[in-house]
Design a protein around this motif. Sequence first.
Motif: not given
Length: 244
Positions: A59-62, A66-69, A74-77
């Motif tokens: 769960x913690x890794x998930x 999600x935060x990394x995604x 944001x960077x992609x935009x």
Amino acid sequence: MSELQLISVHIHERLTSIHRLMDLSAAQLPRLKMKKLGQELLTVDSLLEQLETCVNEQKIQLQQLKKLEESFQTDLVEVQHLQNHIPAHLPKKKHLENSTEAVLQLNPTPAPEAEPQKNSRAVRHMEFISTAEFNLIPQYMRGRVSYEQVNAVVRCFNSAVSAKYRIIHQSVKSLNNQSRRLQQRFKEQENKDTTGQYFVVDQDIHDFTQMKVDKRFLSVVHMLRHCRRLRELRGGGVTRYVVS
């Protein structure tokens, strides 16, 4: 196979074993079989705890993924926005018209360094007597002379040494008649034993300080000689107090 899958397989195997043992509950199970059933239950309990820990870690890794995604999106935009709004003409660097001016700007002439000031010649001075040294002087030698009186004589010697060698280190042309006579007297008092040494005589104490050369002064000189602050050189009817 992941850790979570491996734990699930172990749990499934243990549960299958327990079901088999429970199917035999109608019959009288041997004591050994009952013991094995208890061990299987303990194993399943331990595996369930491991499963719970593994699930929490997943769960913690998930959440971190999600935060990394979100950060990546944001960077992609921003990158897409920059790509879609690149100006047609970018400003060019200005070239220096004058090559000489360019060389001067790239290699500026360093400012001249200030010449170091010539230091005056160092003169050796007598170190003051510490309270510990004063207390080690024999009582018969100290008499009624106080610690402050001893260091007052030390200060007197240092003043006389500074005044004397200030005159010695000056050129003859820069001195007046009186200072020239003093400089001549200083040089006449020197000999092979005083080479490289700093010394004064009784007359210097009289000329450059307000200290009286009396019995108390001579007793302090004796104490300073005992503390190795000075030594005496006699010759030609003159006593030279050499700073140690």
